[in-house]
Design an enzyme around this catalytic site. Structure first.
Site, PDB file in Angstrom:
ATOM      1  N   GLU A 403       0.806  -1.216   0.000  1.00 24.16           N
ATOM      2  CA  GLU A 403       0.000   0.000   0.000  1.00 24.16           C
ATOM      3  C   GLU A 403       0.842   1.270   0.000  1.00 24.16           C
ATOM      4  OE1 GLU A 403      -2.638  -3.273   1.207  1.00 24.16           O
ATOM      5  OE2 GLU A 403      -0.636  -2.650   1.852  1.00 24.16           O
ATOM      6  N   GLN A 425      -7.966  -2.446  -0.974  1.00 23.07           N
ATOM      7  CA  GLN A 425      -8.888  -3.574  -1.026  1.00 23.07           C
ATOM      8  C   GLN A 425      -9.924  -3.466   0.094  1.00 23.07           C
ATOM      9  OE1 GLN A 425      -7.260  -7.728  -0.894  1.00 23.07           O
ATOM     10  NE2 GLN A 425      -7.584  -7.558  -3.108  1.00 23.07           N
ATOM     11  N   PHE A 426      -9.476  -3.013   1.243  1.00 22.17           N
ATOM     12  CA  PHE A 426     -10.334  -2.652   2.372  1.00 22.17           C
ATOM     13  C   PHE A 426      -9.737  -1.395   3.005  1.00 22.17           C
ATOM     14  CE2 PHE A 426     -10.954  -7.145   1.777  1.00 22.17           C
ATOM     15  CZ  PHE A 426     -12.322  -7.318   1.907  1.00 22.17           C
ATOM     16  N   ALA A 427     -10.602  -0.525   3.506  1.00 17.48           N
ATOM     17  CA  ALA A 427     -10.126   0.725   4.103  1.00 17.48           C
ATOM     18  C   ALA A 427      -9.172   0.461   5.257  1.00 17.48           C
ATOM     19  CB  ALA A 427     -11.312   1.562   4.589  1.00 17.48           C
ATOM     20  N   ASP A 428      -9.338  -0.675   5.937  1.00 18.94           N
ATOM     21  CA  ASP A 428      -8.467  -1.037   7.060  1.00 18.94           C
ATOM     22  C   ASP A 428      -6.998  -1.060   6.637  1.00 18.94           C
ATOM     23  OD1 ASP A 428     -10.756  -2.700   8.971  1.00 18.94           O
ATOM     24  OD2 ASP A 428     -11.089  -2.552   6.827  1.00 18.94           O
ATOM     25  N   PHE A 429      -6.744  -1.433   5.379  1.00 14.31           N
ATOM     26  CA  PHE A 429      -5.363  -1.638   4.937  1.00 14.31           C
ATOM     27  C   PHE A 429      -4.628  -0.320   4.675  1.00 14.31           C
ATOM     28  CE2 PHE A 429      -6.811  -5.927   2.952  1.00 14.31           C
ATOM     29  CZ  PHE A 429      -7.004  -6.450   4.234  1.00 14.31           C
ATOM     30  N   ILE A 430      -5.323   0.790   4.788  1.00 16.06           N
ATOM     31  CA  ILE A 430      -4.672   2.086   4.602  1.00 16.06           C
ATOM     32  C   ILE A 430      -3.584   2.302   5.645  1.00 16.06           C
ATOM     33  CG2 ILE A 430      -6.220   3.432   6.095  1.00 16.06           C
ATOM     34  CD1 ILE A 430      -4.895   4.589   2.667  1.00 16.06           C
ATOM     35  N   HIS A 470     -11.421  -5.861   8.527  1.00 16.25           N
ATOM     36  CA  HIS A 470     -12.090  -5.640   7.247  1.00 16.25           C
ATOM     37  C   HIS A 470     -13.388  -4.864   7.414  1.00 16.25           C
ATOM     38  CE1 HIS A 470      -9.500  -9.151   6.512  1.00 16.25           C
ATOM     39  NE2 HIS A 470      -9.486  -8.796   5.252  1.00 16.25           N
TER      40      HIS A 470
END
Length: 664
Positions: A403, A425-430, A470
Site C-alpha cells: 500500500e 482492497q479494504f479501508a483497514d489496509f490504509i 475488514h
C-alpha cells in the site's frame, strides 16, 4: 605543498572541459557548506546537514542526468541543487525561512521541490520518496519518453519498508529508476554492521531481480562516467538499477550531533580520500589546473556566494498572513458542474462506483487505476470487472501487496502530470500506507505548491460480519489531517457524481464506500456522466423538531428509525462530504429546530461527530433547547460474530437516543 592523490582516476573519453566542469561543480557546494557552517555558529541559520566529503556523488550523478529528468535528492545532496544551477539566493532564502525560498517559510533545509529544475525534495520519513520516484518513472514509461528518474537514499533508509516496496514495484513494472544509495558508514551514530547483515547493499538487487552496481562515491570521474553509461542504457532499455556509492560522512548527522562515536583512524583514512582535494591534485598533476586558475575559480564562487547571501539577508522576514496560509492548504479547484442529459436507470451503489470509474477513464486519458487484483480478477468486489479489456494493462494495473509504495507511486504520477486512483482492497489496509497519505499527499501543496492528484478508494464499514481488519470506518483519521478531502456517500446517485468530482479534483481525496451498501441500496441514477459539488450536504427530510446529522450507512439507519416514528418531525442531513464540511446547512437546521443529534458508525471518542458537536455548541448555542447528542459505536474494535457486531454498532441504540432528545 603538493597534495597526494589517493584516488585512482581514469579519465578515458573525458575532455578537459568536462573535467574542469566536474571540478567547479564539486568545489561550489564545498565552499557553500563551509560558509553555512560559519553562519550556523553565528546563529544565522538554524540547522545544517553536512555533505562534506560526499559531493562527488551528487555532482557526478546530476551531470549524468538530462536537465528535464527528475532527481529526488536527500539532505546531503547540495551538489544536486547547485549543479542544476538553482540561484543561490533562493537556496539561502529557503534555509533562512524567507519568502523567496521554495516553501515560503513552511519547511526548512532541503525539504522542498521545484518543477522548474525537476527536483523533488525529501520529507523526513526517508523512504517515501523511493515510491514517488516509481510514479514519475511510470509516467515517463507510459508516455514513451526515454527518461530516467533518479532517487537518493542513505544506507539507513534501505532498512525502511518503503525501500523494499519501491524496488519490488520498479522491478515488477520494469520502471526506469536509478536507486542511488549513499552508503556513508553511519545512520546518525549507528554503524552499518548494526543496520544490515549482507556484504553490500548492492547485493539486495539480486533478491528483486534487478541490476546493481558498486561505485566509489568519492571518485567523481567514476561516478559521472559509470552513471552516465548506466543512464544511457536505461533510457533505451527501461529498467530499475540499484547503485551503491561507497563514501563516508565526515561530519555529524547534523552539526549538533558531532562525530565522537567515529574512530579517529577511520576519519583519517577517509579524509585522505577527500573527493575535492584529490580531484584538484589530479588536475594539477595533469597540468589541467594551475594555482592561479584555482584561486580565480574559488574567488568567483565565493563572490557569488557572498552576493547572493546579501540578497537573502536583505530580504524582509515573512509576515504571517492567515488568509494566505489557509488558502494554500489545497490547490484551488474550480468545480465544474456537469448535468446529466440522459435517462435514469435503477442501479446499486457498487454499479454507480463502477460507472463513474469507467466514464472517468474515458474522459481522462492520463488517468491510471492501481490496486490489488483489480485487473483480470476485477477487484475484490468486482468493481473493475471488464476494465482490463477496455482500457488495457497500462492503465488498469494490478499491484503487489504494498500500500505504501502504490500511494507513493500515485504521488509520483501527479508530479509528472498524471491522475491516479488507488484502490485499498479494504479501508483497514490504509494503515500500511498511512505515512505517505498524511505526510506526503496531504502536505505537498502547502509545502511547495505541488498538488497530489490522487483518489484513494476506501471500501469500509461493518454490518457484514467481517471482523476487526475488514470492517473499520476510519474516516476520522483523515478529517484530522489538513490537505486531504474526505467523501462518504450513502446513495448510488451521490456516489457516482461525487466520485466523478473527486477524480476531477487535483487535490488528494479519500473516497469511502460502505461495503454493506454496495449491493443493498438501489436508486435511479443517470446513465451518462455528471458531477456533484463537494461541501454540499443533502437534506433528505425536512421537519421542525430536531436535526439529525449522519453519513454513510448511518443515514439509512436514521431513515428507518424515522419511518418507524412518524410522530418525530426532523431535518435529516446527509453530510456526503466530511472535508469540506457543509456547516451552513448544519447551522441553519439547528437554529430552526433547536436540537441536534449526530449519528456515526465510527466509535464515539475522537470521531467527526465530536467536532460537529463542538461546532454546533460554538456557533448555535443560543438557539439550542437541549444538549447536542452523539450516537456511535462502542469503544472496542469491531468484532466478527454477528451478535457482537450488532451490539457494537449504534444502529439499534439510535431510536432510544432520538426519542430521549426529542422529549427533552
Amino acid at each position: 605543498m603538493k597534495t597526494s592523490i589517493n584516488i585512482e582516476y581514469d579519465r578515458s573519453g573525458l575532455d578537459n572541459d568536462t573535467l574542469l566542469k566536474l571540478y567547479k561543480n564539486i568545489l561550489k557546494p564545498r565552499l557553500i557548506e563551509e560558509k553555512m557552517l560559519i553562519l550556523l555558529r553565528q546563529g544565522k541559520i538554524s540547522k545544517w546537514f553536512s555533505g562534506i566529503g560526499q559531493e562527488a556523488i551528487s555532482v557526478g550523478v546530476t551531470m549524468a542526468m538530462k536537465n528535464d529528468e527528475y532527481i529526488l535528492p536527500m539532505h546531503r545532496n547540495l551538489g544536486v541543487f547547485t549543479t542544476r544551477d538553482i540561484p543561490l539566493y533562493r537556496l539561502f532564502a529557503q534555509w533562512q525561512g524567507k519568502a523567496s525560498g521554495f516553501t515560503k517559510g513552511r519547511d526548512r533545509s532541503f525539504h522542498f521541490g521545484t518543477q522548474q529544475y525537476k527536483i523533488v525534495g525529501m520529507i523526513s520519513h526517508l523512504g517515501t520518496q523511493l515510491g514517488v520516484a516509481d510514479g514519475i518513472a511510470l509516467a515517463s514509461k507510459l508516455t514513451k519518453e526515454k527518461a530516467v528518474t533518479t532517487v537518493f537514499t542513505g544506507e539507513g533508509g534501505t532498512s525502511e519498508g518503503d525501500f523494499h516496496e519501491a524496488l519490488n514495484v520498479a522491478s515488477v513494472w520494469q520502471l526506469p529508476v536509478l536507486f542511488c544509495v549513499e552508503n556513508n558508514g553511519y545512520g546518525l551514530s549507528t554503524p552499518t554492521n548494526e543496520q544490515y547483515n549482507c556484504n553490500d547493499i548492492a547485493d539486495r538487487g539480486i533478491g528483486y531481480g534487478i541490476e546493481s552496481h558498486i561505485i566509489d562515491g568519492n571518485n567523481v570521474i567514476e561516478v559521472y562516467t559509470k552513471v552516465n553509461e548506466i543512464a544511457k542504457s536505461v533510457r533505451e532499455n527501461p529498467r530499475p538499477v540499484l547503485i551503491e556509492f561507497k563514501t563516508f560522512r565526515m561530519r555529524g548527522h547534523e552539526e549538533a550531533s558531532g562525530t565522537k562515536y567515529v574512530p579517529q583512524e577511520l576519519m583519517d583514512t577517509w579524509a585522505a580520500r577527500d573527493p575535492l582535494l584529490n580531484l584538484q591534485a589530479f588536475l594539477k598533476d595533469k597540468k589541467l589546473l594551475t594555482e592561479s586558475e584555482e584561486v580565480e575559480i574559488k574567488e568567483n564562487i565565493i563572490h557569488e556566494i557572498n552576493e547572493h547571501l546579501e540578497i537573502s539577508f536583505n530580504e524582509d522576514a515573512i509576515v504571517p498572513n492567515l488568509t494566505k496560509e489557509l488558502s494554500d492548504v489545497y490547490q484551488d479547484f474550480k468545480y465544474q458542474e456537469v448535468k446529466s442529459n440522459s435517462k435514469f436507470k435503477e442501479i446499486r451503489l457498487i454499479d454507480a462506483v463502477s460507472e463513474s470509474l469507467k466514464q472517468s477513464m474515458e474522459r481522462h486519458d492520463n488517468l491510471i487505476i492501481m490496486g490489488q487484483d483489480i485487473a483480470e480478477y476485477g477487484g475484490a468486489f468486482k468493481i473493475t470487472d471488464g476494465f482490463l479489456e477496455r482500457f488495457g494493462k497500462d492503465r488498469i494495473r494490478n499491484t503487489p501487496i504494498c500500500e505504501s509504495a502504490i500511494i507513493e507511486t500515485g504521488m509520483g504520477l501527479s508530479i509528472a502530470g498524471m491522475k491516479s486512483i488507488v484502490e485499498m482492497q479494504f479501508a483497514d489496509f490504509i494503515t500500511s500506507g498511512f505515512n505517505p497519505v498524511v505526510n506526503y499527499l496531504a502536505k505537498s501543496y502547502y509545502r511547495w505548491s505541488q498538488n497530489a492528484d490522487v483518489v484513494i478508494r476506501m471500501p469500509c464499514g461493518g454490518g457484514v460480519a467481517a471482523g476487526p481488519f475488514h470492517s473499520q470506518t476510519n474516516e476520522a483519521w483523515f478529517t484530522k489531517t489538513p490537505g486531504l478531502k474526505v467523501v462518504y456517500p450513502a446513495f448510488p446517485y451521490d456516489a457516482k457524481g461525487l466520485l466523478n468530482t473527486a477524480i476531477n479534483d487535483s487535490n488528494p481525496v479519500l473516497f469511502f464506500e460502505h461495503k454493506g451498501l454496495y449491493r443493498s441500496v438501489r436508486q435511479n441514477v443517470p446513465e451518462d456522466y455528471y458531477t456533484l459539488p463537494f461541501g454540499k450536504a443533502s437534506v433528505l427530510k425536512v421537519g421542525k423538531g430536531i436535526t439529525i446529522i449522519a453519513y454513510g450507512a448511518a443515514i439509512h439507519w436514521a431513515l428507518n428509525t424515522l419511518e418507524n416514528n412518524s410522530d418525530i418531525s426532523a431535518d435529516l442531513i446527509d453530510l456526503r462530504t466530511l472535508q469540506p464540511l457543509d456547516t451552513e446547512t448544519i447551522y441553519n437546521s439547528v437554529k430552526k429546530t433547536g436540537k441536534a443529534i449526530i449519528l456515526q458508525e465510527d466509535s464515539l471518542f475522537g470521531g467527526i461527530a465530536s467536532d460537529i458537536s463542538s461546532l454546533i455548541m460554538e456557533n448555535c448555542f443560543e438557539y439550542l433547547d437541549a444538549p447536542v447528542k452523539r450516537v456511535a459505536s462502542i469503544e472496542t474494535p469491531i468484532p466478527f460474530a454477528s451478535q457482537l457486531e450488532q451490539q457494537y454498532l449504534p444502529k439499534n441504540r439510535f431510536e432510544a437516543a432520538l426519542k430521549e432528545l426529542s422529549n427533552y
